[in-house]
Design an enzyme around this catalytic site. Structure first.
Site, PDB file in Angstrom:
ATOM      1  N   THR A 168       0.831  -1.208   0.000  1.00 52.99           N
ATOM      2  CA  THR A 168       0.000   0.000   0.000  1.00 52.99           C
ATOM      3  C   THR A 168       0.863   1.254   0.000  1.00 52.99           C
ATOM      4  OG1 THR A 168      -1.813  -1.118   1.080  1.00 52.99           O
ATOM      5  CG2 THR A 168      -1.729   1.246   1.368  1.00 52.99           C
ATOM      6  N   SER A 196       1.350  -7.422  -0.775  1.00 57.35           N
ATOM      7  CA  SER A 196       2.064  -8.445   0.010  1.00 57.35           C
ATOM      8  C   SER A 196       1.181  -9.599   0.458  1.00 57.35           C
ATOM      9  CB  SER A 196       2.782  -7.816   1.211  1.00 57.35           C
ATOM     10  OG  SER A 196       1.907  -7.621   2.291  1.00 57.35           O
ATOM     11  N   THR A 225       1.717  -4.260   4.400  1.00 54.41           N
ATOM     12  CA  THR A 225       1.539  -4.562   5.827  1.00 54.41           C
ATOM     13  C   THR A 225       1.058  -5.990   6.076  1.00 54.41           C
ATOM     14  OG1 THR A 225      -0.722  -3.712   5.757  1.00 54.41           O
ATOM     15  CG2 THR A 225       1.003  -2.166   6.446  1.00 54.41           C
ATOM     16  N   ASP A 226       0.388  -6.587   5.061  1.00 51.62           N
ATOM     17  CA  ASP A 226      -0.304  -7.859   5.317  1.00 51.62           C
ATOM     18  C   ASP A 226       0.625  -8.984   5.755  1.00 51.62           C
ATOM     19  OD1 ASP A 226      -2.793  -6.818   4.800  1.00 51.62           O
ATOM     20  OD2 ASP A 226      -2.817  -7.423   2.700  1.00 51.62           O
TER      21      ASP A 226
HETATM   22  N1  ASP Z   1      -2.602  -5.495   0.910  1.00 56.95           N
HETATM   23  C1  ASP Z   1      -1.554  -4.537   1.198  1.00 56.95           C
HETATM   24  C2  ASP Z   1      -0.236  -5.274   1.237  1.00 56.95           C
HETATM   25  O1  ASP Z   1       0.013  -5.959   2.191  1.00 56.95           O
HETATM   26  C3  ASP Z   1      -1.848  -3.896   2.487  1.00 56.95           C
HETATM   27  C4  ASP Z   1      -0.837  -2.887   2.946  1.00 56.95           C
HETATM   28  O2  ASP Z   1       0.262  -2.751   2.453  1.00 56.95           O
HETATM   29  O3  ASP Z   1      -1.202  -2.179   3.897  1.00 56.95           O
HETATM   30  O4  ASP Z   1       0.543  -5.133   0.308  1.00 56.95           O
END
Ligand code: ASP
Length: 321
Positions: free
Chosen positions: A12, A58, A91-92
């Site tokens: 993200t 991710s 973050t995932d």
């Molecule tokens: N779906 C995203 C990822 O993990 C979520 C994020 O980065 O906050 O790439």
């Protein structure tokens, strides 16, 4: 002055939205790491290099991307002119990558993962601030001769094995599973933060483990009515698949207890040579090892991190000789 290398993997933090009023209508992994750096005025004049290792949401993280990341880290960390590395990540699965890198890195230089909850085009984008902090943490860690793997989010520095995503959409999305952050970066004058004398010790297993194809390790969860059906279904296919099942991480209730129906199926798995490790589905506190445990407890890692640790263990990491 030594450089900081920024390795981009997507997430993200590199996401863009067409309609900023719809917070979750965005695509992760759209902007290059070079574009992310350009958006942070505080990084102008800082000796940086950008390398795009991958460009993924991710949630789709894979061993092959980890292999590319390991190769890039191997090259960059060996350079005399490099103080340390920042990795921009989603973050995932950040906690899984952090845990993996902590096990493999020799700990000589700082490796700092960072991410964002809002995409780069959001008026409240948190990525630029997190990236600025991550670069500062590399510089400050190198100055203090601190090496190892940490994550920097929302003004806090987390140990790679403590860090976990604890909120699905808040800006302050990470916690330490009951552990405190290593450093709370002061909001006004960041140099006043209290720093520890060492980062948590790395496993030092080496990047070479990523060159091997990993054994299959799956996660199951204990819950009401857990009668072991899923485990037996896995066992039925365990040996015929191209990547046979070698390990199971079970996310138990409370401090790692298991429904008796699930436990019985896991005994059958053990008899078939499958390694079972226990973690907890509870957010904080982890699993307490007790005398007479049927399966080893993974004290503090999330189930997803324990899957990484069991994979490395099955590859022989940590075994003498
Ligand atoms: N779906 C995203 C990822 O993990 C979520 C994020 O980065 O906050 O790439």
């Amino acid at each position: 002055m030594q450089k900081v290398v920024i390795l981009g993997t997507g997430g993200t933090i590199a996401g863009t939205a067409n309609d900023p009023s719809r917070a979750w209508a965005y695509q992760a992994a759209q902007l290059s790491v070079a574009q992310l750096i350009e958006a942070v005025p505080a990084l102008q004049g800082v000796p940086l290099e950008a390398v795009q290792v991958a460009q993924v949401d991710s949630k789709d993280m894979s061993w092959s991307i980890w292999r590319q990341l390991g190769r890039a880290l191997h090259v960059q960390l060996a350079r005399d002119d490099v103080a340390g590395v920042v990795i921009t990540h989603g973050t995932d699965t950040l906690e899984e990558t952090a845990c993996l890198l902590q096990a493999l890195h020799d700990g000589a230089k700082p490796v700092v993962l960072t991410a964002a909850m809002y995409p780069a085009t959001s008026p409240d984008a948190d990525g630029p601030g997190n990236l600025r902090d991550a670069v500062r943490v590399v510089q400050e860690s190198a100055r203090r001769c601190l090496g190892g793997v940490v994550a920097v989010m929302h003004g806090r520095v987390w140990s790679a094995v403590d860090v976990r995503k604890a909120h699905s959409h808040a800006l302050d999305a990470f916690d330490g599973g009951g552990a405190s952050p290593l450093v709370a970066l002061a909001q006004d004058d960041r140099s006043e933060a209290v720093w520890p004398s060492a980062w948590p010790t790395c496993g030092r297993f080496g990047w070479g483990y990523l060159e091997v194809n990993p054994p299959r390790v799956e996660i199951v969860c204990s819950h009401a009515d857990a009668d072991g059906w899923l485990v037996r279904a896995m066992l039925a296919h365990a040996q015929t698949s191209a990547r046979p099942l070698k390990g199971i991480v079970v996310a138990g209730t409370g401090h790692g207890t298991l429904h008796e129906g699930l436990a019985q199926a896991l005994r059958e798995a053990t008899q078939q040579g499958i390694t079972v490790w226990r973690s907890s589905r509870v957010a904080r506190g982890g699993v307490l090892a007790r005398e007479g445990d049927e399966w080893p407890a993974v004290p503090h890692l999330t189930a997803a991190q324990a899957r990484v640790a069991l994979t490395l263990s099955l590859l022989g990491a940590g075994r003498a000789g």
